[in-house]
Design an enzyme around this catalytic site. Structure first.
Site, PDB file in Angstrom:
ATOM      1  N   THR A 131     -24.917 -17.862  14.923  1.00  0.00           N
ATOM      2  CA  THR A 131     -24.061 -17.252  15.939  1.00  0.00           C
ATOM      3  C   THR A 131     -23.941 -18.083  17.209  1.00  0.00           C
ATOM      4  O   THR A 131     -23.160 -17.762  18.085  1.00  0.00           O
ATOM      5  CB  THR A 131     -24.601 -15.865  16.326  1.00  0.00           C
ATOM      6  N   LYS A 143     -34.388 -12.644  27.073  1.00  0.00           N
ATOM      7  CA  LYS A 143     -33.085 -12.606  27.722  1.00  0.00           C
ATOM      8  C   LYS A 143     -33.300 -12.684  29.228  1.00  0.00           C
ATOM      9  O   LYS A 143     -34.205 -12.061  29.754  1.00  0.00           O
ATOM     10  CB  LYS A 143     -32.365 -11.287  27.417  1.00  0.00           C
ATOM     11  N   THR A 144     -32.463 -13.421  29.870  1.00  0.00           N
ATOM     12  CA  THR A 144     -32.493 -13.441  31.323  1.00  0.00           C
ATOM     13  C   THR A 144     -31.087 -13.142  31.803  1.00  0.00           C
ATOM     14  O   THR A 144     -30.172 -13.017  30.996  1.00  0.00           O
ATOM     15  CB  THR A 144     -32.889 -14.831  31.865  1.00  0.00           C
ATOM     16  N   ARG A 181     -19.304  -8.104  16.919  1.00  0.00           N
ATOM     17  CA  ARG A 181     -19.428  -9.474  17.376  1.00  0.00           C
ATOM     18  C   ARG A 181     -18.084 -10.172  17.333  1.00  0.00           C
ATOM     19  O   ARG A 181     -17.257  -9.886  16.489  1.00  0.00           O
ATOM     20  CB  ARG A 181     -20.378 -10.236  16.451  1.00  0.00           C
ATOM     21  N   GLN A 230     -25.851  -9.432   2.319  1.00  0.00           N
ATOM     22  CA  GLN A 230     -27.244  -9.873   2.499  1.00  0.00           C
ATOM     23  C   GLN A 230     -28.089  -9.489   1.285  1.00  0.00           C
ATOM     24  O   GLN A 230     -28.973 -10.231   0.872  1.00  0.00           O
ATOM     25  CB  GLN A 230     -27.850  -9.269   3.779  1.00  0.00           C
ATOM     26  N   LYS A 257     -35.510  -5.959  25.123  1.00  0.00           N
ATOM     27  CA  LYS A 257     -35.532  -7.200  24.341  1.00  0.00           C
ATOM     28  C   LYS A 257     -36.053  -8.340  25.191  1.00  0.00           C
ATOM     29  O   LYS A 257     -35.666  -8.517  26.331  1.00  0.00           O
ATOM     30  CB  LYS A 257     -34.120  -7.544  23.885  1.00  0.00           C
ATOM     31  N   HIS A 280     -35.449 -16.230  17.421  1.00  0.00           N
ATOM     32  CA  HIS A 280     -35.576 -17.040  16.209  1.00  0.00           C
ATOM     33  C   HIS A 280     -36.934 -17.707  16.142  1.00  0.00           C
ATOM     34  O   HIS A 280     -37.478 -17.923  15.070  1.00  0.00           O
ATOM     35  CB  HIS A 280     -34.523 -18.151  16.192  1.00  0.00           C
ATOM     36  N   HIS A 314     -32.775 -19.338  19.666  1.00  0.00           N
ATOM     37  CA  HIS A 314     -33.387 -18.816  20.869  1.00  0.00           C
ATOM     38  C   HIS A 314     -34.765 -18.260  20.548  1.00  0.00           C
ATOM     39  O   HIS A 314     -35.263 -18.408  19.433  1.00  0.00           O
ATOM     40  CB  HIS A 314     -32.483 -17.785  21.541  1.00  0.00           C
ATOM     41  N   ASP A 367     -35.150  -5.165  12.665  1.00  0.00           N
ATOM     42  CA  ASP A 367     -33.776  -4.660  12.608  1.00  0.00           C
ATOM     43  C   ASP A 367     -33.129  -4.983  11.266  1.00  0.00           C
ATOM     44  O   ASP A 367     -32.052  -4.502  10.950  1.00  0.00           O
ATOM     45  CB  ASP A 367     -32.945  -5.227  13.764  1.00  0.00           C
ATOM     46  N   LYS A 423     -26.511  -3.227  16.646  1.00  0.00           N
ATOM     47  CA  LYS A 423     -25.598  -3.680  17.695  1.00  0.00           C
ATOM     48  C   LYS A 423     -24.686  -2.533  18.106  1.00  0.00           C
ATOM     49  O   LYS A 423     -24.338  -1.691  17.298  1.00  0.00           O
ATOM     50  CB  LYS A 423     -24.732  -4.816  17.177  1.00  0.00           C
TER      51      LYS A 423
END
Length: 412
Positions: A44, A234-235, A90, A175, A231, A52, A49, A196, A86
RNA sequence: GGGAGCGUUCCCGAGCGGCCAAAGGGGGCAGACUGUAAAUCUGUUGUCACUGACUUCGGUGGUCCGAAUCCACCCGCUCCCA
């Protein structure tokens, strides 16, 4: 297999394990056989990040214990987008973007898992998903899925309120089919993933059992969240990336160095390879003593992601800046060019913007007005404050924005 | 296909034709307090040539001295019926 402690137990002790199918059998399997397993990654973005990273770390754990990882790159599933957990659909990615992202992923991944001599595989599910025949797929796979059950799945809950398209609804089937293919083509028996992914993983396990009577297993890991359930990774500026162009090692280090007290120990357990008994020593620390644990966490993770050198530099820079109030060659630096000066001068406002300490001049002004800018240990009180080119020659110019953002300025 | 709505600044969400750069909350940023933590309190949060100007309220046109607010069409979304 050289594991003193059961891998499975270690996952539990580190607080990593969330759910798994048939725990007893799976534990035995992992302790007695060399198992091929997989984790899927949808391309994506053009960098991995922190989320992962946890998956990769688990892969590495498994690989060290003698198992064979498959990193499944979602060249096909990335075209759809996983709706699990989500609240919005997306953005659809183009094929070119996906291909590019996959290359970026592969490069980064090979730093964490050993891909030599077939010890680990990269497989792209586009291989089988791109050319699926719709009717054949529906007839082959469709009968094994109950829409009723799918709708009841936790992962769609949010989407049933706001809307779920058929496009995304299909993700679970794809999947599941991935797992089915890997099971048959690579003898891949276990799928791992974030918690998730539980529904999607179960889908595959069930498909394999119902269609072929095969035995496959699924295991999910806790998502990286703060003690408040948010989460992690994340910033305000977005995700914490593993690519040093997108998140410089110093920033990466600082992210972990600034972690909340309540989260340090968990992060050490989940994200580092430090032995649990060593981590235990930090567990009794209270209050400001925890800073030692935070420093360790930041150093270890920076080392794993960016290497020993970068980690040491980041640590040194942080110590120099915070503890000694000093200067370090490795601190964030902004290089000014002649073009930045007008009449041999540059305003503090322009300096802030040039170094991206402020996104706009208005913001820079506000920072100064609120007393948040310090240049060479002196608080800037005037919006008109400016430095001359000479000021940069005689010494290092250090600008401090707020309490913990430092920038060194040099001339080109 | 028929009907009812909705689309606002980073997010949620309020918004009478002028007093709207747009309430409120969240988030962010800064200040105080601290341990490069959390909590709390205060300020701030479109851009710039910053006591003024400019751009923004799904898109395009229109009405009007004047529109986020009215009209038309388009795009997107939600819900009810088929």
């Amino acid at each position: 297999m050289v594991n003193k402690m059961s891998l499975f137990k270690e996952f539990i002790d580190r607080g990593l394990l969330a759910q798994c199918t048939d725990p007893e059998t799976l534990e035995k399997l992992l302790d007695s056989e060399r198992v091929t397993f997989y984790i899927g990654f949808d391309p994506t973005a053009d960098s991995l990040h922190v989320g992962h990273f946890l998956q990769l770390k688990i892969m590495a754990h498994m690989q060290r214990a003698g198992h064979r990882p498959i990193a499944l790159l979602g060249g096909g599933t990335g075209m759809i987008g996983d709706p699990s957990g989500k609240s919005d659909m997306r953005r659809m990615l183009s094929k070119e973007t996906i291909a590019h992202n996959i290359e970026c992923f592969k490069q980064q991944m090979s730093r964490f898992i050993d891909i030599s001599e077939g010890k680990a595989l990269f497989v792209n599910n586009a291989e089988w998903l791109y050319n699926l025949n719709y009717i054949d797929f529906l007839r082959d796979i469709g009968p094994y899925f109950s829409v009723n059950r799918m709708l009841a799945a936790e992962c769609y809950k949010a989407r049933l309120e706001t809307g779920l398209t058929f496009l995304e609804f299909n993700y679970m089937l794809l999947q599941s089919y991935d797992f089915y293919r890997l099971y048959n083509d690579y003898n891949c028996k276990v799928q791992l993933g974030g918690d998730d992914q539980w529904s999607n993983i179960i889908g595959g396990v069930e498909l394999i059992r119902r269609k072929d009577g095969g035995e496959a297993y699924g295991m999910t890991f806790k998502l990286l969240t703060t003690s408040e359930g948010k989460k992690m990774g994340k910033t305000e500026k977005g995700a914490v990336w593993l690519d040093k162009e997108k998140t410089p090692p110093y920033d990466f280090f600082q992210y972990w160095r600034n972690i909340a007290d309540a989260d340090v120990i968990n992060c050490l357990k989940m994200l580092t390879f430090l032995p649990l008994d060593e981590i235990a020593k930090y567990e009794s620390l209270r209050g400001s003593e925890l800073n030692a644990a935070k420093e360790l966490l930041a150093f270890e993770l920076t080392r794993l992601v960016h290497g020993e050198d970068e980690a040491q530099k980041a640590l040194d820079a942080a110590r120099a800046i915070f503890a000694d109030g000093g200067i370090s060659d490795d601190m964030p630096t902004c290089t000014l060019t002649a073009g930045d000066f007008a009449d041999g001068k540059i305003s503090v406002i322009d300096m802030l913007v040039a170094a991206k300490l402020a996104p706009s001049k208005g913001e820079a002004r506000r920072l100064i007005q609120q007393g948040g800018v310090i240049v060479c240990d002196e608080k800037v009180t005037s919006l008109d404050a400016a430095l001359t080119a000479d000021d940069f020659v005689s010494r290092d110019v250090i600008v401090k924005k707020g309490k913990k953002t430092f920038m060194r300025y040099t001339l080109a």
